[in-house]
Design a protein around this motif. Sequence first.
Motif: not given
Length: 67
Positions: A5-6, A42-44, A16-21, A64-65
């Motif tokens: 989560a961004y 953010p950060g989750q 928005s989220v950040l993909l692993d790349d 959530l993961q």
Amino acid sequence: MQATAYTYDSETRSGSVLLDDGTPVSFDATAFDAGGLRLLRPGQRVRIEVRGEGDEREITLVTLQTF
């Protein structure tokens, strides 16, 4: 697919989220509501489902993961 989560706006339930790349991808209230969440920080780590690719990529679910 997993992401981090961004941003998240609780009034609009979008963010928005950040993909692993490192690629940012936005999501709307529909995707947020589909995951059954009430809050996102953010950060989750999250699990997302997407439709399409590249610039046409759309997040359809944010949850959530869990391990």
